[in-house]
Write a protein that holds these residues in place. Sequence first.
Motif, mmCIF file in Angstrom:
data_model
loop_
_atom_site.group_PDB
_atom_site.id
_atom_site.type_symbol
_atom_site.label_atom_id
_atom_site.label_comp_id
_atom_site.label_asym_id
_atom_site.label_seq_id
_atom_site.Cartn_x
_atom_site.Cartn_y
_atom_site.Cartn_z
ATOM 1 N N LYS A 132 1.087 -1.201 0.173
ATOM 2 C CA LYS A 132 0.138 -0.046 0.217
ATOM 3 C C LYS A 132 0.696 1.351 -0.075
ATOM 4 O O LYS A 132 2.100 1.190 0.159
ATOM 5 N N ARG A 133 0.118 2.659 -0.518
ATOM 6 C CA ARG A 133 0.386 3.708 0.007
ATOM 7 C C ARG A 133 1.565 4.088 1.617
ATOM 8 O O ARG A 133 1.076 3.555 2.175
ATOM 9 N N ILE A 134 2.482 4.400 0.985
ATOM 10 C CA ILE A 134 3.387 5.111 2.615
ATOM 11 C C ILE A 134 2.724 5.619 3.158
ATOM 12 O O ILE A 134 1.794 7.267 2.834
ATOM 13 N N LEU A 135 1.504 5.398 4.857
ATOM 14 C CA LEU A 135 1.020 6.472 5.586
ATOM 15 C C LEU A 135 2.016 7.120 6.434
ATOM 16 O O LEU A 135 3.295 7.013 6.601
ATOM 17 N N HIS A 136 1.483 8.756 6.122
ATOM 18 C CA HIS A 136 2.378 9.713 7.273
ATOM 19 C C HIS A 136 1.821 10.106 8.606
ATOM 20 O O HIS A 136 0.506 10.376 8.523
ATOM 21 N N ARG A 168 -4.173 17.976 -9.080
ATOM 22 C CA ARG A 168 -3.656 17.755 -7.913
ATOM 23 C C ARG A 168 -5.568 17.761 -7.150
ATOM 24 O O ARG A 168 -6.332 19.143 -7.506
ATOM 25 N N GLU A 169 -5.512 17.157 -6.544
ATOM 26 C CA GLU A 169 -7.160 17.058 -5.938
ATOM 27 C C GLU A 169 -6.333 17.402 -4.215
ATOM 28 O O GLU A 169 -5.684 16.733 -3.262
ATOM 29 N N ARG A 170 -6.926 18.152 -3.153
ATOM 30 C CA ARG A 170 -6.682 18.385 -2.309
ATOM 31 C C ARG A 170 -7.388 17.236 -0.931
ATOM 32 O O ARG A 170 -8.312 16.847 -1.126
ATOM 33 N N MET A 171 -6.937 17.240 -0.091
ATOM 34 C CA MET A 171 -7.009 15.848 0.839
ATOM 35 C C MET A 171 -7.057 16.792 1.749
ATOM 36 O O MET A 171 -7.678 17.776 2.082
ATOM 37 N N THR A 172 -8.464 15.600 2.798
ATOM 38 C CA THR A 172 -9.730 15.928 3.890
ATOM 39 C C THR A 172 -8.910 15.679 4.114
ATOM 40 O O THR A 172 -9.087 14.221 4.617
ATOM 41 N N GLU A 221 -4.259 22.730 -9.401
ATOM 42 C CA GLU A 221 -5.154 22.076 -8.519
ATOM 43 C C GLU A 221 -6.477 22.127 -9.455
ATOM 44 O O GLU A 221 -6.784 22.694 -10.981
ATOM 45 N N HIS A 222 -7.864 20.991 -9.857
ATOM 46 C CA HIS A 222 -9.372 21.190 -10.473
ATOM 47 C C HIS A 222 -10.119 20.968 -9.805
ATOM 48 O O HIS A 222 -10.390 20.878 -8.506
ATOM 49 N N LYS A 223 -11.046 22.320 -9.628
ATOM 50 C CA LYS A 223 -12.327 22.771 -9.292
ATOM 51 C C LYS A 223 -13.520 22.657 -9.912
ATOM 52 O O LYS A 223 -13.779 22.896 -10.800
ATOM 53 N N ARG A 224 -14.436 22.000 -9.596
ATOM 54 C CA ARG A 224 -15.899 22.030 -10.335
ATOM 55 C C ARG A 224 -16.630 22.857 -9.937
ATOM 56 O O ARG A 224 -16.682 22.297 -8.642
ATOM 57 N N LEU A 225 -17.445 23.923 -10.296
ATOM 58 C CA LEU A 225 -17.877 24.678 -9.702
ATOM 59 C C LEU A 225 -19.543 25.389 -10.444
ATOM 60 O O LEU A 225 -19.418 24.673 -11.641
ATOM 61 N N GLY A 239 -3.249 19.985 3.941
ATOM 62 C CA GLY A 239 -2.787 20.592 3.389
ATOM 63 C C GLY A 239 -2.163 20.149 2.157
ATOM 64 O O GLY A 239 -0.615 20.208 1.452
ATOM 65 N N GLY A 240 -2.505 18.451 1.903
ATOM 66 C CA GLY A 240 -2.254 17.644 1.408
ATOM 67 C C GLY A 240 -2.570 17.878 0.109
ATOM 68 O O GLY A 240 -3.381 18.267 0.346
ATOM 69 N N PHE A 241 -2.041 16.723 -1.003
ATOM 70 C CA PHE A 241 -2.813 17.341 -2.169
ATOM 71 C C PHE A 241 -2.546 15.488 -2.826
ATOM 72 O O PHE A 241 -1.859 15.114 -2.981
ATOM 73 N N TRP A 242 -3.636 15.116 -3.186
ATOM 74 C CA TRP A 242 -3.770 13.597 -4.234
ATOM 75 C C TRP A 242 -3.253 14.467 -5.651
ATOM 76 O O TRP A 242 -3.426 15.292 -5.569
ATOM 77 N N ILE A 243 -2.518 12.606 -5.954
ATOM 78 C CA ILE A 243 -2.018 13.566 -7.802
ATOM 79 C C ILE A 243 -2.706 12.178 -8.553
ATOM 80 O O ILE A 243 -2.247 11.502 -8.248
ATOM 81 N N SER A 244 -3.905 12.895 -9.213
ATOM 82 C CA SER A 244 -4.254 11.861 -10.325
ATOM 83 C C SER A 244 -4.052 11.977 -11.596
ATOM 84 O O SER A 244 -3.529 13.411 -12.117
ATOM 85 N N ARG A 245 -4.478 11.649 -12.642
ATOM 86 C CA ARG A 245 -3.926 11.904 -13.852
ATOM 87 C C ARG A 245 -4.746 10.835 -15.188
ATOM 88 O O ARG A 245 -5.490 9.854 -14.475
ATOM 89 N N TRP A 246 -5.167 11.390 -16.033
ATOM 90 C CA TRP A 246 -6.725 9.957 -16.818
ATOM 91 C C TRP A 246 -6.116 9.360 -18.223
ATOM 92 O O TRP A 246 -4.919 9.966 -18.738
#
Length: 543
Positions: free
Chosen positions: A46-50, A190-194, A364-368, A202-209
């Motif tokens: 799995k991904r590294i956890l912080h 980049r998508e903000r982590m909550t 960062e992408h955001k849908r409004l 303060g962190g971001f998920w990074i994705s691409r299609w």
Amino acid sequence: MDHGNIEKLDGLGDVSPVDVYSLKELSKNWRVLKGPPVVVKVLSKKRILHYAKPFKNDKWPLQAHFTVCDRSGCATLVLWNSLCPEFYHRLQEGHVILIQKYTVKKSFHHVDHYQPPLPDGLTMYDIDINVNSHHPVGIVRVISPDTIPICLNLPTIQYNIIQRKDLGCFPGDYVCDITGLVIYVGRFFRERMTGKTDLDTGGFWISRWLELKDHSSPKTIRILIYRPAEIDIYKDIMPGTVLICRHMRIVSNISHIHASKDDRNMYLTSTGSTCVSSKDDRNMYLTSTGSTCIEIVTGNCVLSHVNDVLTWSQSYNEDYTMGGYYSYPPIPTTLADMKNYYEDLKITTSEELRLELGKLSYREHKRLFIQGQMIGVKYQTKSLSRTKKKEDSRMEVIVNEDLYHHFEQEISSTVIKPPFSYKFDRDLISNLLQFPSVLNRAVDSSDLEESDESKGCFMIYWSGLNSKILIPTMWMCGTASTDLTTLLHYSNHTFKQTRNNNEVMEIIQSAKQCRGHKFLLVIDAYKPNCYSTEIVLNTSYKL
């Protein structure tokens, strides 16, 4: 400070096979056993956890979770602290490892709802094998495949590769493997982590299609892939590459379906255990360490599905594309279905729009969602924007003259750069990658010139209903209709298509029918660089 050891080993070294404990024995007697030797195979990681917390001074507040197994069952291996950055990429799926000097505790981590399937007949034991760099100094040794004692009888890694033609037969949230030829690579998002309270961490998920194809169907395989453990492969994925994506989750969009023939708009996305392998120029499948996967050999792959894709890919002669605007799945065409699609729909007011756009971070992408009325429509081509020729007045129509004159100066100063995808050129990409960058950024469409000078898009100008705020949106219609009031209801996921002048004229003139109407706009905002923001009209609904 002493560190745990991970090293290559021929056989078990000074450990006798009779001294090796099984995971089943360990799960029953872990309270009295003191880190006896166990030999296991890595099934997934799995991904590294912080886990950093305020007022704590841990230098390496990290965890890395691996699912491991032997012939008796499965368990979780946890690397702690400084072992994570030092050894995380050196342990891969299929590696057989000898573990000594560890501690065992009951599993405390949350259950993974998208856990990859376990080997047939094996169960998951509720224990964590914890390896640390101190108290005690843990030892993990990778055993060479040819020297593994036969008596250990370790399970083989199982693949669950699904072909495109069969993808629609599986339900949502089904975890599978996919392989295909990459024909499209999207730009990074980049998508903000909550956190648990929905506050910004303060962190971001990074994705691409990505879009892949295989030999079984003319349809594409759409993948929304988040950054996996194989970061080197992920950031350098190029069209023309054959990928194996492990432990992907199927996403089915069925909330808007009314009939059996309606498209489910399926795609695949990452799970916490997703890993990626790619075929390089030497016909080898590589992980991020550059070592060949144990279960995937050089030359002809042991997996028949992969061999079929490799053979088929040699004759693929269509264009590859990269970058540009991409939105998927499409938004429903009716307002009622859209409300069901977005159960927590929040309308952004005109006053809040600039604030929301100003908060966007790099990539960062955001849908409004915002209400507005149309001011005017203009068709802008690249050739017109680059040269200083007088624009053809027929390519523009004013819908609301009062509002247009109010914003005329702001409209005339608006500079656009349509987010078109571009044809993949390996030589051009290679030249661009030779130049170092202090930002260490990946090549994007902003670095490349679009070869088709006639390609253009519509600029639709809107005014907010609450206050007079200009909303300049880019829009590319992707359907055959030339009626703007109809076209605006269709969601478009990419900027690829072009229109001839006659069609453009018909669309422009039909904009007059929008005079006096109010619309709910669905806009996609994206910040491709530090000094500009893209505002793309995804779809709109007449109110």
